[in-house]
Design a protein around this motif. Sequence first.
Motif, PDB file in Angstrom:
ATOM      1  N   PHE A  57      95.596 170.486 -10.024  1.00  0.00           N
ATOM      2  CA  PHE A  57      94.883 170.819  -8.790  1.00  0.00           C
ATOM      3  C   PHE A  57      95.860 171.053  -7.660  1.00  0.00           C
ATOM      4  O   PHE A  57      96.807 170.296  -7.493  1.00  0.00           O
ATOM      5  CB  PHE A  57      93.980 169.651  -8.353  1.00  0.00           C
ATOM      6  N   ARG A  58      95.523 172.023  -6.861  1.00  0.00           N
ATOM      7  CA  ARG A  58      96.253 172.155  -5.616  1.00  0.00           C
ATOM      8  C   ARG A  58      95.455 171.359  -4.590  1.00  0.00           C
ATOM      9  O   ARG A  58      94.268 171.565  -4.402  1.00  0.00           O
ATOM     10  CB  ARG A  58      96.322 173.625  -5.173  1.00  0.00           C
ATOM     11  N   VAL A  59      96.096 170.362  -3.974  1.00  0.00           N
ATOM     12  CA  VAL A  59      95.417 169.583  -2.943  1.00  0.00           C
ATOM     13  C   VAL A  59      96.295 169.549  -1.686  1.00  0.00           C
ATOM     14  O   VAL A  59      97.440 170.025  -1.712  1.00  0.00           O
ATOM     15  CB  VAL A  59      95.103 168.134  -3.396  1.00  0.00           C
ATOM     16  N   ASP A  60      95.769 168.982  -0.619  1.00  0.00           N
ATOM     17  CA  ASP A  60      96.503 168.964   0.645  1.00  0.00           C
ATOM     18  C   ASP A  60      97.154 167.623   0.925  1.00  0.00           C
ATOM     19  O   ASP A  60      98.013 167.513   1.785  1.00  0.00           O
ATOM     20  CB  ASP A  60      95.544 169.317   1.789  1.00  0.00           C
ATOM     21  N   GLY A  61      96.664 166.597   0.233  1.00  0.00           N
ATOM     22  CA  GLY A  61      97.268 165.294   0.523  1.00  0.00           C
ATOM     23  C   GLY A  61      96.889 164.246  -0.499  1.00  0.00           C
ATOM     24  O   GLY A  61      95.973 164.438  -1.313  1.00  0.00           O
ATOM     25  N   LEU A  62      97.619 163.126  -0.455  1.00  0.00           N
ATOM     26  CA  LEU A  62      97.335 161.976  -1.330  1.00  0.00           C
ATOM     27  C   LEU A  62      97.058 160.782  -0.445  1.00  0.00           C
ATOM     28  O   LEU A  62      97.698 160.622   0.600  1.00  0.00           O
ATOM     29  CB  LEU A  62      98.551 161.655  -2.206  1.00  0.00           C
ATOM     30  N   LYS A  63      96.126 159.953  -0.855  1.00  0.00           N
ATOM     31  CA  LYS A  63      95.919 158.697  -0.138  1.00  0.00           C
ATOM     32  C   LYS A  63      96.417 157.587  -1.054  1.00  0.00           C
ATOM     33  O   LYS A  63      95.906 157.416  -2.167  1.00  0.00           O
ATOM     34  CB  LYS A  63      94.444 158.514   0.237  1.00  0.00           C
ATOM     35  N   ILE A  64      97.435 156.893  -0.609  1.00  0.00           N
ATOM     36  CA  ILE A  64      98.006 155.829  -1.433  1.00  0.00           C
ATOM     37  C   ILE A  64      97.065 154.632  -1.379  1.00  0.00           C
ATOM     38  O   ILE A  64      96.707 154.165  -0.290  1.00  0.00           O
ATOM     39  CB  ILE A  64      99.393 155.407  -0.919  1.00  0.00           C
ATOM     40  N   ASP A  65      96.700 154.171  -2.557  1.00  0.00           N
ATOM     41  CA  ASP A  65      95.719 153.090  -2.619  1.00  0.00           C
ATOM     42  C   ASP A  65      96.265 151.805  -1.993  1.00  0.00           C
ATOM     43  O   ASP A  65      97.465 151.516  -2.063  1.00  0.00           O
ATOM     44  CB  ASP A  65      95.335 152.832  -4.075  1.00  0.00           C
ATOM     45  N   LYS A  66      95.360 151.024  -1.435  1.00  0.00           N
ATOM     46  CA  LYS A  66      95.721 149.785  -0.750  1.00  0.00           C
ATOM     47  C   LYS A  66      96.499 148.827  -1.658  1.00  0.00           C
ATOM     48  O   LYS A  66      97.394 148.100  -1.194  1.00  0.00           O
ATOM     49  CB  LYS A  66      94.436 149.112  -0.256  1.00  0.00           C
ATOM     50  N   SER A  67      96.184 148.853  -2.974  1.00  0.00           N
ATOM     51  CA  SER A  67      96.842 147.897  -3.874  1.00  0.00           C
ATOM     52  C   SER A  67      98.366 148.101  -3.893  1.00  0.00           C
ATOM     53  O   SER A  67      99.124 147.138  -4.054  1.00  0.00           O
ATOM     54  CB  SER A  67      96.275 148.020  -5.286  1.00  0.00           C
ATOM     55  N   PHE A  68      98.827 149.347  -3.678  1.00  0.00           N
ATOM     56  CA  PHE A  68     100.278 149.611  -3.667  1.00  0.00           C
ATOM     57  C   PHE A  68     100.883 149.259  -2.309  1.00  0.00           C
ATOM     58  O   PHE A  68     102.065 148.966  -2.209  1.00  0.00           O
ATOM     59  CB  PHE A  68     100.565 151.081  -4.010  1.00  0.00           C
ATOM     60  N   VAL A  69     100.054 149.326  -1.288  1.00  0.00           N
ATOM     61  CA  VAL A  69     100.534 148.967   0.064  1.00  0.00           C
ATOM     62  C   VAL A  69     100.649 147.442   0.168  1.00  0.00           C
ATOM     63  O   VAL A  69     101.586 146.911   0.761  1.00  0.00           O
ATOM     64  CB  VAL A  69      99.581 149.546   1.137  1.00  0.00           C
ATOM     65  N   ASP A  70      99.684 146.747  -0.474  1.00  0.00           N
ATOM     66  CA  ASP A  70      99.665 145.269  -0.436  1.00  0.00           C
ATOM     67  C   ASP A  70     100.978 144.663  -0.950  1.00  0.00           C
ATOM     68  O   ASP A  70     101.428 143.639  -0.469  1.00  0.00           O
ATOM     69  CB  ASP A  70      98.522 144.725  -1.314  1.00  0.00           C
ATOM     70  N   THR A  71     101.567 145.295  -1.972  1.00  0.00           N
ATOM     71  CA  THR A  71     102.727 144.689  -2.633  1.00  0.00           C
ATOM     72  C   THR A  71     104.050 145.000  -1.930  1.00  0.00           C
ATOM     73  O   THR A  71     105.107 144.522  -2.365  1.00  0.00           O
ATOM     74  CB  THR A  71     102.814 145.161  -4.093  1.00  0.00           C
ATOM     75  N   ILE A  72     103.961 145.819  -0.879  1.00  0.00           N
ATOM     76  CA  ILE A  72     105.199 146.154  -0.155  1.00  0.00           C
ATOM     77  C   ILE A  72     105.806 144.876   0.426  1.00  0.00           C
ATOM     78  O   ILE A  72     105.096 144.055   1.021  1.00  0.00           O
ATOM     79  CB  ILE A  72     104.923 147.177   0.970  1.00  0.00           C
ATOM     80  N   GLY A  73     107.100 144.725   0.209  1.00  0.00           N
ATOM     81  CA  GLY A  73     107.778 143.540   0.738  1.00  0.00           C
ATOM     82  C   GLY A  73     107.772 142.393  -0.252  1.00  0.00           C
ATOM     83  O   GLY A  73     108.439 141.393  -0.072  1.00  0.00           O
ATOM     84  N   GLN A  74     106.985 142.522  -1.315  1.00  0.00           N
ATOM     85  CA  GLN A  74     107.011 141.494  -2.348  1.00  0.00           C
ATOM     86  C   GLN A  74     107.909 141.993  -3.477  1.00  0.00           C
ATOM     87  O   GLN A  74     108.216 143.184  -3.541  1.00  0.00           O
ATOM     88  CB  GLN A  74     105.599 141.238  -2.879  1.00  0.00           C
ATOM     89  N   ASP A  75     108.261 141.104  -4.369  1.00  0.00           N
ATOM     90  CA  ASP A  75     109.178 141.490  -5.429  1.00  0.00           C
ATOM     91  C   ASP A  75     108.482 142.102  -6.645  1.00  0.00           C
ATOM     92  O   ASP A  75     109.108 142.343  -7.663  1.00  0.00           O
ATOM     93  CB  ASP A  75     110.006 140.264  -5.865  1.00  0.00           C
ATOM     94  N   ALA A  76     107.225 142.343  -6.499  1.00  0.00           N
ATOM     95  CA  ALA A  76     106.465 142.828  -7.654  1.00  0.00           C
ATOM     96  C   ALA A  76     106.957 144.203  -8.082  1.00  0.00           C
ATOM     97  O   ALA A  76     107.483 144.975  -7.282  1.00  0.00           O
ATOM     98  CB  ALA A  76     104.983 142.898  -7.287  1.00  0.00           C
ATOM     99  N   ALA A  77     106.763 144.495  -9.376  1.00  0.00           N
ATOM    100  CA  ALA A  77     107.219 145.773  -9.938  1.00  0.00           C
ATOM    101  C   ALA A  77     106.522 146.932  -9.260  1.00  0.00           C
ATOM    102  O   ALA A  77     107.088 148.013  -9.096  1.00  0.00           O
ATOM    103  CB  ALA A  77     106.946 145.792 -11.431  1.00  0.00           C
ATOM    104  N   SER A  78     105.250 146.659  -8.847  1.00  0.00           N
ATOM    105  CA  SER A  78     104.471 147.752  -8.268  1.00  0.00           C
ATOM    106  C   SER A  78     104.864 148.060  -6.820  1.00  0.00           C
ATOM    107  O   SER A  78     104.368 149.006  -6.240  1.00  0.00           O
ATOM    108  CB  SER A  78     102.990 147.405  -8.339  1.00  0.00           C
TER     109      SER A  78
END
Length: 525
Positions: free
Chosen positions: A440-461
């Motif tokens: 698909f050609r799209v205009d943008g992606l919305k990064i799911d909250k679950s990936f934002v939640d782990t920012i700053g933690q040591d998790a693999a995700s």
Amino acid sequence: MNKLQRGGLAALLVVVVLAAALAPAAAGFILAQRSLRLDETERLSRVADAALARAEDVTRSLSSALAEIARVAGEPCTASYLTELRRIALMHRQVRDAGAYGNDGRLQCSSLRGAHGPEAASPDAERLPPPDWRGSDGLSAWFGPLHLPGGETSLVLGRSGSYVAADPAAYVDGTASGLGIINTQASRVIATTPSADPSRLLALYRRPDDGVRCTTPYVVRRSTSMPLAVVVSAPRQALPERIRSLPWGWLFGGVATGIALACWVAYLIVQRMSPRGQLTDAVRRHEFIVAYQPIVDLATRRCVGAEALVRWKHHDRIVRPDDFIPLAEHGGLIQAITDQVLDTVLLELGEFLTRYREYYVSINLSAIDLTTPRFLDNLRPAVAEQGVKPDQIRIEATERGFLDAEAAKEVISAFREAGHPVYIDDFGTGYSSLSHLQNFRVDGLKIDKSFVDTIGQDAASSSVASHIIEMAATLEVQVVAEGIEREEQAIYLHARGAQFGQGWLFSPPLTAAEFIRYAGRTRGA
Ligand code: C2E
Ligand code: CA
Ligand code: CA
């Protein structure tokens, strides 16, 4: 629905079902009984009419016999007089006996016994008691029982020393049981059928009510020409007999209809009370409201638009979309909800969007919305009419919506051709996010909250977010990071190249008015 409400609902259901089952049964039963009673009353009326005609006939015959006796010439009780008496008695079928009596009531002679012997002079000789009733024309009446020559008699009419006596059976011969003839002036029973109870018939005659409504119906007929009335009562039934004569067919028919009706009512109630039924009502009553969560430019922290998030206003309670969108999707109601969201957005923010061209609102679509161009066909004229630019209404489509990939591809490119940018929502949570990006050609992606939640933690995700951002840069599509709650997340995402973000750090979902104020504040910032 809590336990108490469920209990209340169950009780209500039981009451409604019982009422629905019993009401037609009771109605059928009452109607049947009524019709039976009416039939019975009709029968009794026919009997009463016939009996009254007969009683009038008997009375008329007795009066005319009495008049004939009065015209007999000569001394009473002579041989010729007695011959005349016998002739008159024979001529009038209902006259059993005719005779003469003295001023003291003592019987002097009769057609049956001839002249009374010398014992007639004795004190205990047969004599008529004082009459039960005296008419203005000198007519006297005895309503018996009297013991006269020839046996028991019920009615004796006398005038000026002559009398005629009638056989009580003459009044009621051949008629149904439960019948009585009443002299209305004296309120006395003249004759009854053998098994009838005279005092009961008299009591019925005196009752002011309409005999049709009684458990044992009765009919009273009054003569218009004579002081006579007839009372006919249906025979009193013993309990088992009454139970047997109940309209059972009607009762069972009523119960069967009632049960069918009750099942139908129960089905309707259960349907109506079911979550789907309630949601259907909500769609019909337009019970949906929209909250707007601001989307900000991570570099300037200025608001660039909002995501429209639907809520169901259900009995003063706000229901979140996660609790009803899946149901709406399965129940075929989601398209109507999507339409209502668009209408609300244009109603509440249409003017704002035409005034401030740099803002946009993105609308969430469901899988079914991505299978046909239906929503686009609504969107296009609605946006044009409002004077909003197509790129001010953007589309969010989750990967769940790509089940029918071919159809989704077509619909998505149609939105984009019409000028509505399309974003892949919850990006990274599906199996095949990457393959979709190739298709698909799209205009943008919305990064799911679950990936934002782990920012700053040591998790693999925790590094997934930055990979998505890199990929987006390669494909030259925008990135909107969702669910940003902490400043460090915003800084991290921005540093990796995400241009936009939304989350409680900036603002929770707002009302339209709050959003307009929020946008104004960040514009001034
Ligand atoms: P979504 O599209 O991923 O929407 C974002 C959800 O995250 C919203 O929940 C929003 O209130 C919540 N959220 C935003 N920032 C934060 C944050 O910082 N922290 C936390 N914990 N949550 C945040 P909401 O409003 O309950 O919506 C849930 C989902 O319902 C949406 O997820 C979307 O998939 C769906 N939805 C909402 N509105 C519509 C609609 O109009 N149509 C359709 N088909 N789906 C909708
Ligand atoms: Ca969304
Ligand atoms: Ca999302």
